[in-house]
Design a protein around this motif. Sequence first.
Motif, PDB file in Angstrom:
ATOM      1  N   PHE A   1       0.830  -1.205   0.000  1.00 34.57           N
ATOM      2  CA  PHE A   1       0.000   0.000   0.000  1.00 34.57           C
ATOM      3  C   PHE A   1       0.865   1.256   0.000  1.00 34.57           C
ATOM      4  CE2 PHE A   1      -2.477   3.260   2.300  1.00 34.57           C
ATOM      5  CZ  PHE A   1      -3.545   3.358   1.424  1.00 34.57           C
ATOM      6  N   MET A   2       1.982   1.194   0.725  1.00 33.68           N
ATOM      7  CA  MET A   2       2.871   2.351   0.770  1.00 33.68           C
ATOM      8  C   MET A   2       3.569   2.585  -0.574  1.00 33.68           C
ATOM      9  SD  MET A   2       2.299   3.587   3.641  1.00 33.68           S
ATOM     10  CE  MET A   2       3.518   4.888   3.823  1.00 33.68           C
ATOM     11  N   LEU A   3       3.511   1.592  -1.451  1.00 35.07           N
ATOM     12  CA  LEU A   3       4.095   1.766  -2.791  1.00 35.07           C
ATOM     13  C   LEU A   3       3.080   2.335  -3.793  1.00 35.07           C
ATOM     14  CD1 LEU A   3       6.251  -1.447  -3.406  1.00 35.07           C
ATOM     15  CD2 LEU A   3       7.067   0.865  -2.965  1.00 35.07           C
ATOM     16  N   SER A   4       1.882   2.649  -3.303  1.00 40.11           N
ATOM     17  CA  SER A   4       0.816   3.133  -4.201  1.00 40.11           C
ATOM     18  C   SER A   4       1.278   4.271  -5.103  1.00 40.11           C
ATOM     19  CB  SER A   4      -0.369   3.656  -3.395  1.00 40.11           C
ATOM     20  OG  SER A   4      -0.942   2.640  -2.652  1.00 40.11           O
ATOM     21  N   LYS A   5       2.003   5.213  -4.522  1.00 33.54           N
ATOM     22  CA  LYS A   5       2.367   6.415  -5.281  1.00 33.54           C
ATOM     23  C   LYS A   5       3.281   6.084  -6.465  1.00 33.54           C
ATOM     24  CE  LYS A   5       4.518  10.911  -4.811  1.00 33.54           C
ATOM     25  NZ  LYS A   5       5.150  11.912  -3.968  1.00 33.54           N
ATOM     26  N   PRO A   6       4.428   5.429  -6.222  1.00 34.55           N
ATOM     27  CA  PRO A   6       5.248   5.084  -7.395  1.00 34.55           C
ATOM     28  C   PRO A   6       4.550   4.112  -8.350  1.00 34.55           C
ATOM     29  CG  PRO A   6       6.224   4.213  -5.372  1.00 34.55           C
ATOM     30  CD  PRO A   6       5.127   5.124  -4.966  1.00 34.55           C
ATOM     31  N   MET A   7       3.660   3.249  -7.820  1.00 36.53           N
ATOM     32  CA  MET A   7       2.947   2.350  -8.720  1.00 36.53           C
ATOM     33  C   MET A   7       2.060   3.133  -9.675  1.00 36.53           C
ATOM     34  SD  MET A   7       1.882  -0.851  -6.329  1.00 36.53           S
ATOM     35  CE  MET A   7       0.954  -1.798  -7.481  1.00 36.53           C
ATOM     36  N   GLY A   8       1.430   4.167  -9.152  1.00 39.17           N
ATOM     37  CA  GLY A   8       0.590   5.020  -9.997  1.00 39.17           C
ATOM     38  C   GLY A   8       1.414   5.665 -11.092  1.00 39.17           C
ATOM     39  N   ALA A   9       2.618   6.115 -10.741  1.00 42.58           N
ATOM     40  CA  ALA A   9       3.483   6.748 -11.729  1.00 42.58           C
ATOM     41  C   ALA A   9       3.965   5.720 -12.756  1.00 42.58           C
ATOM     42  CB  ALA A   9       4.683   7.394 -11.036  1.00 42.58           C
ATOM     43  N   TYR A  10       4.235   4.527 -12.265  1.00 45.32           N
ATOM     44  CA  TYR A  10       4.760   3.462 -13.130  1.00 45.32           C
ATOM     45  C   TYR A  10       3.742   3.022 -14.177  1.00 45.32           C
ATOM     46  CZ  TYR A  10       7.770  -0.582 -14.083  1.00 45.32           C
ATOM     47  OH  TYR A  10       8.600  -1.496 -14.669  1.00 45.32           O
ATOM     48  N   GLN A  11       2.466   3.220 -13.876  1.00 44.61           N
ATOM     49  CA  GLN A  11       1.422   2.842 -14.839  1.00 44.61           C
ATOM     50  C   GLN A  11       1.543   3.624 -16.142  1.00 44.61           C
ATOM     51  OE1 GLN A  11      -2.046   3.423 -12.361  1.00 44.61           O
ATOM     52  NE2 GLN A  11      -2.262   1.237 -11.982  1.00 44.61           N
ATOM     53  N   LEU A  12       2.180   4.800 -16.098  1.00 46.32           N
ATOM     54  CA  LEU A  12       2.357   5.588 -17.327  1.00 46.32           C
ATOM     55  C   LEU A  12       3.526   5.080 -18.162  1.00 46.32           C
ATOM     56  CD1 LEU A  12       1.819   9.357 -16.628  1.00 46.32           C
ATOM     57  CD2 LEU A  12       0.181   7.557 -16.974  1.00 46.32           C
ATOM     58  N   GLY A  13       4.292   4.174 -17.615  1.00 44.54           N
ATOM     59  CA  GLY A  13       5.469   3.685 -18.346  1.00 44.54           C
ATOM     60  C   GLY A  13       6.748   4.119 -17.646  1.00 44.54           C
ATOM     61  N   GLU A  14       7.813   3.402 -17.950  1.00 45.02           N
ATOM     62  CA  GLU A  14       9.087   3.609 -17.264  1.00 45.02           C
ATOM     63  C   GLU A  14       9.619   5.031 -17.383  1.00 45.02           C
ATOM     64  OE1 GLU A  14      12.282   1.041 -18.346  1.00 45.02           O
ATOM     65  OE2 GLU A  14      10.990  -0.720 -18.111  1.00 45.02           O
ATOM     66  N   SER A  15       9.626   5.552 -18.619  1.00 46.07           N
ATOM     67  CA  SER A  15      10.263   6.852 -18.830  1.00 46.07           C
ATOM     68  C   SER A  15       9.562   7.935 -18.036  1.00 46.07           C
ATOM     69  CB  SER A  15      10.248   7.215 -20.306  1.00 46.07           C
ATOM     70  OG  SER A  15      10.887   6.216 -21.038  1.00 46.07           O
ATOM     71  N   TYR A  16       8.226   7.895 -18.067  1.00 48.07           N
ATOM     72  CA  TYR A  16       7.489   8.905 -17.314  1.00 48.07           C
ATOM     73  C   TYR A  16       7.738   8.736 -15.819  1.00 48.07           C
ATOM     74  CZ  TYR A  16       4.927  10.720 -21.317  1.00 48.07           C
ATOM     75  OH  TYR A  16       4.590  11.326 -22.481  1.00 48.07           O
ATOM     76  N   ALA A  17       7.741   7.487 -15.357  1.00 48.53           N
ATOM     77  CA  ALA A  17       7.969   7.238 -13.933  1.00 48.53           C
ATOM     78  C   ALA A  17       9.321   7.808 -13.522  1.00 48.53           C
ATOM     79  CB  ALA A  17       7.903   5.745 -13.639  1.00 48.53           C
ATOM     80  N   LYS A  18      10.305   7.576 -14.356  1.00 47.21           N
ATOM     81  CA  LYS A  18      11.637   8.069 -14.045  1.00 47.21           C
ATOM     82  C   LYS A  18      11.638   9.593 -14.010  1.00 47.21           C
ATOM     83  CE  LYS A  18      16.297   6.632 -14.705  1.00 47.21           C
ATOM     84  NZ  LYS A  18      17.326   6.047 -15.532  1.00 47.21           N
TER      85      LYS A  18
END
Lengths: 365, 341
Positions: free
Chosen positions: B214-231
């Motif tokens: 659950f504490m990983l929710s935030k980066p998981m949300g970002a990761y849904q857009l794809g690696e480059s965006y998450a980075k």
Amino acid sequence: MNGTVLNSENLSVGYGKKVVVSGLEFEVGRGEILTVIGPNGAGKSTILKSIAAQLPVISGSVNISGTPVSGMSAQDIAKNVSVCLTERITAERMTCEDIVSTGRYPYTGRLGLLSDDDRRIVREAMELTGTVYLADTDIRHISDGQRQTVMLARAIAQQPEVLLLDEPTSFLDINNKLKLLNTLKELARSRNIAVVQTLHELDLAQRFSDKILCIKDGRADRTGTPEEVFSGDYISRLYGIDSGSFLTAFGTAEARKITGEPEVFVIGGGGSAVDTYRRLQRQGIPFAAGIIHENDIEYPVASSLAAELVTEKAFEPVSDESVHKAIDIMRKCSEVICCLKEFGSMNMGNKKLLDDYTSRMKNKQ
Amino acid sequence: MSRKRAIRWTLCYAVLVMLAAVFFVLELVTGSAKLSVSEVLNALTGNGSSTSASTIVRNIRLPRALAAALLGGALSVSGFLLQSFFSNPIAGPYVLGISSGAKLTVALSMMLTMKYGILLNSAEMVGAAFVGSMLSMGAILLLSGRVKNMAQLIIAGVMIGYICSALTELAVTFADDANIVNLHNWSMGSFSGIDMDNVKVIAVIVLAASAAAFMLSKPMGAYQLGESYAKNMGVDLKLFRAALILLSSILSACVTAFAGPVSFVGIAVPHLVKTAFGTAKPIIIIPASFIGGAVFCLVCDLIARMLFAPVELSISTVTAVFGAPVVIMAMLSRRSQKGSA
């Protein structure tokens, strides 16, 4: 413009130890758009990735407001640089508003909950880009043009100093290309953002950039204003164009010239014969054209496509010398096409051409 | 519009919690010995006059219900983590062969230790399962670098699952007769035979790992857009990926250690929950998947116990009947979206 936001010093970029582009020096000020152009595989995207710190720079540095990016934390970079990519978003069940909201990532807390301020900024970004009407639509259910604009809104919501766009206009129709670039220009100006983008559409690069960086053979081949870059046959050399020609003034390309003994003579001028030139090229018929003033709007097209071209100096009446030259060529052609309906006083030479042809035809009968 | 969503999410949560409560109680009252709700309540509070009812509830049904709920939740969250990792809605611990890997190592360690008369305790079982999960996961990760197509990845996972199951069968064939019954029951998957001590271990592991997810929710949300965006948003990709892998492996290892491999829950529940909530936001979907998984496994366990009572079905038989069609639905819905885009 006032103040440099982004600059690089002797920057070399690439993958691992393999240098793709080296010795880059550029400066982008507030509200300025720098467009990177160059042949496929020249390393345009590599430069963007390096500015965004997605790739470690090999040597030299990228600075934002004087601070080297390599020394910034991931979060600081995220607050300063946002990207807009061509990657297709495959996220499930995300509305466009959800997508734009992800721009607030570096500003939210541990769980990523949006504050009222964040929501307001997201709304603003959507208003600026005209995407409010898409707020509740699934990102997978909108057109390419809409998606690219939503991604731009997302990048804006990140409130960056530097905005990087990798081929933002690919896959868009012409109207959407213009719309996106206009929005981008307004945003850069109104928000004082330094924009760096890569473009393949040279005509658009020419019209929507403050500066252009040309990459070729692993280095910055030329950097300057669009006027400086789009001059002479520079673009042809940059891309090594050998299957046609590039009309610098218009930023467009023409297909390869059909060479050989001209079979058709086209009397043109003032843009009247452009369609005819292109039709003959398409049909693979070598043709001659004349008499075209060197400042005529169709001169670049005619000189790109005609196997032989008779010209006249700008602003001068058509000389007898040119007329004789043209008649010599015309008499060898099996067909003559006259695209002109009227002949002005400067252009009486072309009337003489037509008269010569019609009298010849009458004599034959 | 966001108010509309808030209402929808609240409603969905309320329904999930209610369903969980209802089926939890049903799990306690139904069985070969029919008990009333008040008898169950008395047994739980310790005021029971009927000692047999008290024993049944406290030693058999309560741990079983708790295990079904916790392990169901663990499976769903594990599935959701894997789906995020692979950006693939039909990834899950069962289809990727991770459960089977855990099954193999648990079976092997059980057989080896029984030979010397040692019984593994709960933590050791989980440890053995975790090793197997990570082995399968390692194989999948190696393959995922080579296959870009998500269908190929799933096929690779299914094949790894087959290999592990075959090896397990082989090991069981050569096991002592006394062990076989034990192993066989467990390797089919069941929530029976879990005692209160097991439940305590399960609760600690599952709740801690789920909270961490659950504490990983935030980066998981970002990761849904794809690696480059998450980075670009500042996600530390290496750390984040490692955390996803570790947590999903711990969760599915825990399930396999205690209940054997349980099929399709990890894909079906997150898909159903995402559809019901109309979002894939991790911060909403992780808790919802947990409760949804609990409901799903409670229902399936009830059916496994009651349908042909006194004969019990394996839990995977029931979860497959309900889960597999949902997986097909998930696959079809993905395809149609791709086609329309």
